[in-house]
Design an enzyme around this catalytic site. Structure first.
Site, PDB file in Angstrom:
ATOM      1  N   GLU A 175       8.328  16.251  15.764  1.00 25.84           N
ATOM      2  CA  GLU A 175       8.724  16.190  14.356  1.00 25.84           C
ATOM      3  C   GLU A 175       7.872  17.153  13.525  1.00 25.84           C
ATOM      4  O   GLU A 175       6.648  17.100  13.584  1.00 25.84           O
ATOM      5  CB  GLU A 175       8.548  14.759  13.822  1.00 25.84           C
ATOM      6  N   GLU A 221       9.753   1.567  10.572  1.00 24.31           N
ATOM      7  CA  GLU A 221      10.665   2.708  10.349  1.00 24.31           C
ATOM      8  C   GLU A 221       9.833   3.968  10.548  1.00 24.31           C
ATOM      9  O   GLU A 221       8.961   4.270   9.740  1.00 24.31           O
ATOM     10  CB  GLU A 221      11.247   2.666   8.930  1.00 24.31           C
ATOM     11  N   LYS A 232       0.837  -1.197   0.000  1.00 20.74           N
ATOM     12  CA  LYS A 232       0.000   0.000   0.000  1.00 20.74           C
ATOM     13  C   LYS A 232       0.872   1.247   0.000  1.00 20.74           C
ATOM     14  O   LYS A 232       1.498   1.568   1.011  1.00 20.74           O
ATOM     15  CB  LYS A 232      -0.911   0.037   1.233  1.00 20.74           C
ATOM     16  N   CYS A 277      12.983  11.746   6.368  1.00 24.35           N
ATOM     17  CA  CYS A 277      13.041  11.381   7.793  1.00 24.35           C
ATOM     18  C   CYS A 277      14.441  11.593   8.360  1.00 24.35           C
ATOM     19  O   CYS A 277      14.617  11.686   9.571  1.00 24.35           O
ATOM     20  CB  CYS A 277      12.619   9.931   7.958  1.00 24.35           C
TER      21      CYS A 277
END
Ligand code: NAD
Length: 480
Positions: free
Chosen positions: A384, A248, A173, A282
């Site tokens: 973040e 992750e 996906k 990231c």
């Protein structure tokens, strides 16, 4: 309007619901595609196809599987320009970056794992002259791969390729925000001779398709890249089902600059580490800690360097920052800039949306933003943001910077700049992160373990780690 379809059992199919989501070109701020609004019924069809394909695919020799993956790599390489343009239109990043990084890296992922799988060894242990042990690695069966929007095809292929290489069948996906290139990959796979049902690509919302993949009893492993909150939700469902999981997740990476660094090089690399891909990697270094003795000098040079990073139409060659991938994310980044002001930060550069002219007049663009004056433990320095926003924080001692760098719940990557090798290694050893770059950033050797500690993830990708993840290991002990 481009209509995207699911790729199930080697065919392009409409979602069972016949419903579609709106797909945006972020540089234009307008809808240009229809994305299947799939649900658990489409996942069910895909699982059926994958189960049927498994017998044949898992019995192929390693060489046969690797040959097909290499043909997919060639097929992708042959359509490089078309894929690069599609990635840019879907994601917003500069076209030159899609050409130089995203699509070439997807090709490398395919080539790398096709070759690495041929070199994965089992173990052998001789206990004594009569007893020996050997280990077998078998494919798990049907596995799920869920990927994010920031590096769409790059991360999609990073996940599906080791799974396929080891003989698994995949339900994949891509992000509903950037589904285009993953959808196109199905054509390349069919043309390369990938048997039907080995790779199935289902599009749609995370809360429908992603959670259906996570919860499906016949999907035995989940490889996920995305936000930490989503990772926690996936674990909540998959852990009690004893699924293998590789997660992750997010990051808030420190970039530590000591006064004895190679100054010019540090300024340039820090700007790249902060703003490449609009800061939507990231691994971007978003908290820049600078030793106090060079803080003012660094600040001036860094601002000058970042000013060269123009925000423009991603199709223009000189564009350094393209559009932000979605309106929702664009608004989230701007809200963090507002929060920074409330928390007492001073905006040194940027700090606002950029209004372009011409075809991009309604696009979602944000100026590269540099902020100073914030405490290391405020929200802006702990949460973040995942956009073109960095903070500058001065420090005096090694101990102090280690404390501040390690203060977030994340631990993905870190960058250290110093010409003192002993100090570099000392700090690298004490940093709480899975990846450390010394005097460089984003140098990637695909053989190395990749992943984070703390809330940045569980498990490692890259090299043999990813191949092993997609297998079950069995020890066989023989007594003669
Ligand atoms: P996200 O978690 O919102 O979505 C990632 C994927 O998960 C998408 O395909 C989404 O549809 C799906 N998803 C959403 N909810 C789900 C659910 N409940 N169950 C199953 N699947 C679900 O993340 P994003 O916004 O697409 O990506 C940005 C995040 O990804 C950032 O936090 C970034 O740091 C992280 N990221 C991490 C790495 C890494 O290697 N550690 C790499 C790239 C991005």
């Amino acid at each position: 309007m481009q209509r995207i379809l699911n790729y199930i059992n080697g065919e392009y199919l409409e979602p069972v619901s016949r419903g579609y989501l709106e797909g945006y070109n972020p540089a234009l701020g307008s809808v240009y595609s229809e994305v299947p609004d799939s649900d658990e019924r489409d996942v069910e069809l895909a699982v059926k196809a994958a189960e049927e394909a498994f017998e044949q695919w898992s019995n192929f020799t390693q060489e046969q599987r690797s040959d097909i993956l290499l043909r997919i790599a060639q097929g992708l390489e042959a359509r490089m320009e078309e894929f690069a343009l599609a990635e840019t239109n879907d994601q917003g990043k500069p076209l030159w970056l899609s050409r130089a990084m995203d699509i070439p890296r997807a090709v490398s992922n395919l080539k790398f794992y096709a070759n690495a799988a041929l070199n994965l060894n089992g173990e052998f242990h001789k206990t004594d002259n009569h007893i020996f042990n050997y280990t077998l690695r078998s494919p798990i069966g049907v596995v799920g791969c869920i990927s994010p929007w920031n590096l769409p095809l790059y991360l999609f292929t990073w996940k599906i390729t080791p799974a396929l290489a080891m003989g698994n069948c995949v339900i994949a996906k891509p992000s509903e925000i950037t589904p285009m290139t993953a959808s196109m990959l199905g054509e390349v796979c069919s043309a390369a001779g990938l048997p039907k049902g080995v790779l199935n690509i289902i599009h749609g919302l995370g809360t429908k398709v992603g959670s259906a993949i996570t919860a499906h009893a016949k999907i035995k492993a989940i490889s996920f890249t995305g936000g930490t909150k989503t990772g926690a939700e996936i674990s909540r469902i998959a852990a009690p089902m004893f699924k293998k999981m590789s997660l992750e997740l997010g990051g808030k990476n420190p970039n530590i600059i000591f006064s004895d660094c190679d100054f010019e090089k540090t300024v340039k690399i820090s700007a790249a580490a902060a703003f490449t891909n609009q800061g939507e990697i990231c691994l971007c270094g978003s908290r820049i800690f600078v030793q106090e003795t060079i803080y003012e000098k660094f600040k001036i040079s860094f601002i000058e360097e970042v000013k060269k990073r123009t925000v423009s139409d991603p199709l223009i060659q000189s564009s350094k920052l393209g559009a932000i991938a979605s309106k929702q994310h664009f608004e989230k980044i701007l809200s963090y800039i507002e929060l920074a002001k409330q928390e007492g930060g001073k905006i040194l550069l940027g700090g606002e949306a950029v209004k372009l002219e011409g075809r991009c007049v309604d696009g979602w663009f944000i100026a590269p933003t540099i902020i100073e004056g914030l405490p290391y433990d405020c929200r802006v320095n702990q949460e973040e943001i995942f956009g073109p926003v960095v903070t500058l924080v001065p420090f005096t001692t090694e101990a102090e910077v280690l404390m501040m760098a390690n203060s977030t719940p994340y631990g993905l990557a870190c960058t250290i700049f110093t010409e003192n090798l002993s100090k570099a290694h000392r700090v690298a050893a004490k940093i709480e992160s899975g990846i450390v770059w010394i005097n460089c950033w984003l140098e990637r050797d695909l053989r190395t373990p990749f992943g984070g500690v703390k809330q940045s993830g569980v498990g490692r990708e890259g090299g043999f780690e990813a191949l092993k993840f997609f297998t079950e290991e069995k020890n066989v002990c023989v007594k003669i």
